[in-house]
Scaffold this active site. Sequence first.
Site, PDB file in Angstrom:
ATOM      1  N   GLU A  31      93.037 -26.085  -1.074  1.00  0.00           N
ATOM      2  CA  GLU A  31      91.835 -25.790  -0.310  1.00  0.00           C
ATOM      3  C   GLU A  31      92.193 -25.974   1.158  1.00  0.00           C
ATOM      4  OE1 GLU A  31      88.586 -28.531  -0.586  1.00  0.00           O
ATOM      5  OE2 GLU A  31      87.192 -27.143   0.393  1.00  0.00           O
ATOM      6  N   ARG A 258      99.593 -36.793  -9.840  1.00  0.00           N
ATOM      7  CA  ARG A 258      99.838 -36.561  -8.422  1.00  0.00           C
ATOM      8  C   ARG A 258     100.779 -37.631  -7.881  1.00  0.00           C
ATOM      9  NH1 ARG A 258      94.395 -36.600  -6.405  1.00  0.00           N
ATOM     10  NH2 ARG A 258      95.315 -35.338  -4.768  1.00  0.00           N
ATOM     11  N   LYS A 268      93.297 -36.828   1.574  1.00  0.00           N
ATOM     12  CA  LYS A 268      92.957 -36.035   2.759  1.00  0.00           C
ATOM     13  C   LYS A 268      91.972 -36.789   3.639  1.00  0.00           C
ATOM     14  CE  LYS A 268      93.299 -31.439   0.729  1.00  0.00           C
ATOM     15  NZ  LYS A 268      92.453 -30.315   0.293  1.00  0.00           N
TER      16      LYS A 268
END
Length: 749
Positions: A31, A258, A268
């Site tokens: 994204e 991850r 983020k």
Amino acid sequence: MNKSKDFLRRIVEEDLKTGKYQEIITRFPPEPNGFPHIGHAKSISINFGIARDYNGHCNLRMDDTNPTTEDTQYVEALKDAVHWLGFEWDKKVHFTSDYFHQLYDYAVELIKIGKAYVDSLNEDEIREYRGTVTTIGKRSKYAKRSVEENLDLFERMKKGEFEDGAHVLRAKIDMSASNMKMRDPLLYRIRHAHHFRAGDEWSVYPMYDFAHCLSDYIEGVTHSICTLEFENNRVIYDWVLDTLKLKPPRPYQYEFARLNINYTVMSKRKLLELVEKKIVSGWDDPRMPTIAGYKRRGYTPESILNFCEQIGIAKANSMVDVSQLEFCIRDDLNQKVPRVMCVVNPLKVTITNYEDLEEIDAPYYPHDVPKEGSRKLPFSKEIYIDRDDFAENPPTGYFRLTPEQPVRLKYAYILTCKEMIKDTNGDIIEIQAEYHPDSKSGSDTSGIKVKSAIQWVEANSAKKVELRLYDRLFKDEAPQGKEDINPNSLKIIKGALIEPAVITDKPDVRFQFEREGYFYADPVDYKDAVPVFNKIVALKDSWSKKKKPSKKLANAQTKKIQIDGEATPMDADEQARFDKYKNELKLNNEVANILARDKTLSSFYEEALSTLNSPLNIANIVVNEVARELKQKEISELKFSAKQIARLVKMIDDETISTKIAKGVFEEMSKSGENPTKIVQAKGLVQISDPTKILPVINEIIAKNPDNVQKFKEGNGKLLGFFVGQVLKKTGGKANPKVVNELVKKQLE
RNA sequence: UGGGGAUUCGCCAAGCGGUAAGGCAUCACGUUUUGGUCGUGACAUUCACAGGUUCGAAUCCUGUAUCCCCAUCCA
């Protein structure tokens, strides 16, 4: 070479082998709402790597379904990252927003088949109606709207007739699902927002769960690889694609863990906070775990890729030690970059018996790096060495210059300290020394033994440079927030001195400053007037480590104590069954317990038992094998019957087959539903118990493996299993393992 | 508390019923004009725990513990 493949590649290979797909298509779907970090690098490495390994392709797709957070600057950063890592996406960059029209049509389709509805509950009500993890939700009254009404409403939503939040489009699935994600997930929401690509065309935007699977499908993606937190979303992924009855093939989603690295943050949100609060200089601050940060710091793409390969791909949450990353960059740069001399903390040395001025030829690479190149090193009576390379009162084991101990100036002469000049505080400000004329590097006849060679620069020709020394951004291994920031993560050295060739010749942008570390000419702030170098990583330093007392005291036998929870008590029925199995049928506690507590299993067991009176063996196979099948399937889906199990056990009882063969036959039965006796016949699985037939095989194996025989005789008892295994393999599993076991033991004694 | 995942050395991670791979870290020794590199060696009788099945279990079965994810109109 790489014999063990990760689970994703194994799946891909299987899908290729079975012909499920002709070509492998993956995608990297970030994204565009933040800068990519090293976690993205892992994803890039996986998705592009798999596509490359199997001759497929990988799409770069911007998952831009939320107009309020996304921006084109991030798109650029993402593209840069992929390119910098050396990958090329297929054709053009894709955007989910490219599919907004198709997506809309799919939504209309879902409405038409009664699988989606426009809900007009407000946000709070939706939340409330959803229920909680332990309580089921309840469906909105708007779910009853007719297809026509839904179609009309949805179209008007699109046209922008309603306020944000007035309506949403939801899938009609199951408000009582134990997976919260399935409680009528939202498909579209109204957003009167400007989209950075689609402009103002849309008033409705699709949600992730709806857009992602369909975008994958539209692009022909075969393997949709994402991180663990989407495991719960997989059922929606499947639901959307399946209920739309799309033309196959369709993509499937797989999840991996991850990346986490200690002493840094990877979310983020936290990264954005560091930038916004100006704790770092920007997204490309060399202390940031962003791709831009590593790039600015001087890391090479090869080192990052190699790191991603080293850490592997799995499904367990983990935290990788930074030292692994540091190893990768050192390992890469060691073979690549020139060695030069830079004095970080200069201490003046006057060589009292040297009056000349000469230029010394010095190679850029050490003997073990197969690269050519050299430069001239000016040498005169005034030089600088590092303050750490002189000690008035040296600790034991100190190899460098002391009042008593000479040292070699690398590529030049051996130096002996004669006098220390101190200021009024007693700090040493200069060393007066003598050099040994016959000790020149390469033609040393002095016979003096030195313990080390140190870096130095000639005073008049040396250039002043700025050094930016970076350390980990956080002092805590698993930092929570700003409070864990390492206050010393950046140290700026203004007065370092470097040999002139680095500045004038510019042989490279990355260097090893000998005995210090790897450095990178800062791509932004480097000016010829004020050269700036970033420290990429220090050299491994086993001296300073040795000086410090060992940090970790042995955490002596902290054998963790585990508190076992209590099993729920049995009800009356279960208890009765348990007693019967235990007392009448003489089953052991464990088996009786399992059977007693499982109604399906116990009735299956009793049915088999009614055909064959072999309570123990039937119980074992029911509890251990049948139970496994029942974990995946309903009892009605089983291909075999209780009677067939009884027949299988009969063969064990007769010693026609061993339990090992029985397991294989069972596998076959559960796949084909074939009669066990037929399977045994067809495959000739009757076991071999005759020692005269087995012995030759054993002897052959023994003869072939003298090493292991030796080891076994030396007491490595585990090798018994090896020999038995080999014999069984050789006989196609037919040898009677008990007999083999005994014979092997005897033969090896 | 319901559902979904996970658990093999200090940190990653192979292993899929037959001798517990490998890398990082650590510790020795050797080579070295970088206390670097390189080379050699050491480093899990045991796989979260407890039972069971088996000649044989990290691998199969049962139970337990611990950690992660899910109740954004984020992705």
